[in-house]
Design a protein around this motif. Sequence first.
Motif, PDB file in Angstrom:
ATOM      1  N   GLY A 168     -19.552  15.560 -16.306  1.00  0.00           N
ATOM      2  CA  GLY A 168     -18.361  14.727 -16.417  1.00  0.00           C
ATOM      3  C   GLY A 168     -17.233  15.354 -17.214  1.00  0.00           C
ATOM      4  N   VAL A 169     -17.379  16.639 -17.590  1.00  0.00           N
ATOM      5  CA  VAL A 169     -16.373  17.341 -18.387  1.00  0.00           C
ATOM      6  C   VAL A 169     -15.980  18.631 -17.670  1.00  0.00           C
ATOM      7  CG1 VAL A 169     -15.805  18.379 -20.627  1.00  0.00           C
ATOM      8  CG2 VAL A 169     -17.403  16.436 -20.524  1.00  0.00           C
ATOM      9  N   THR A 170     -14.683  18.785 -17.400  1.00  0.00           N
ATOM     10  CA  THR A 170     -14.181  20.024 -16.815  1.00  0.00           C
ATOM     11  C   THR A 170     -13.108  20.593 -17.733  1.00  0.00           C
ATOM     12  OG1 THR A 170     -12.578  18.818 -15.468  1.00  0.00           O
ATOM     13  CG2 THR A 170     -14.681  19.394 -14.413  1.00  0.00           C
ATOM     14  N   ARG A 171     -12.936  21.929 -17.675  1.00  0.00           N
ATOM     15  CA  ARG A 171     -11.948  22.571 -18.542  1.00  0.00           C
ATOM     16  C   ARG A 171     -11.251  23.709 -17.826  1.00  0.00           C
ATOM     17  NH1 ARG A 171     -16.681  24.996 -22.183  1.00  0.00           N
ATOM     18  NH2 ARG A 171     -17.226  26.760 -20.880  1.00  0.00           N
ATOM     19  N   LYS A 172     -10.027  23.981 -18.301  1.00  0.00           N
ATOM     20  CA  LYS A 172      -9.247  25.112 -17.815  1.00  0.00           C
ATOM     21  C   LYS A 172      -8.717  25.856 -19.028  1.00  0.00           C
ATOM     22  CE  LYS A 172      -5.101  24.519 -16.077  1.00  0.00           C
ATOM     23  NZ  LYS A 172      -3.954  24.244 -15.188  1.00  0.00           N
TER      24      LYS A 172
END
Length: 105
Positions: free
Chosen positions: A13-17
């Motif tokens: 449930g956690v995405t990053r860029k």
Amino acid sequence: MSNIGIWENAEPGVTRKIFEPGKTIMMMEVHFEENAEGYEHSHPHEQFSYCTKGRIEFTIDGQKQVIGAGETIYIPSGAVHGAKALEPSILLDTFTPVREDLVKR
């Protein structure tokens, strides 16, 4: 392969860029689904987290604090910390020095 500017999964449930880092500082955008958690961890880097959307409950060295859109929190070097989204949320995290453990160049 570089992960700069590419969305990647961090935890469920956690995405990053990760943005292009400077010499001694870096920033990344992190999106949380409701109730998603950034697991407790520590690192030698100083960190500021700025909430652009939603509400996030941080735990830093056992102390809980909630921040919402437009608010920031400081995480000292070596502090054990984690975060839980109380609703869909977005953070901008800044680290110094660069987290070479996250940046794939």
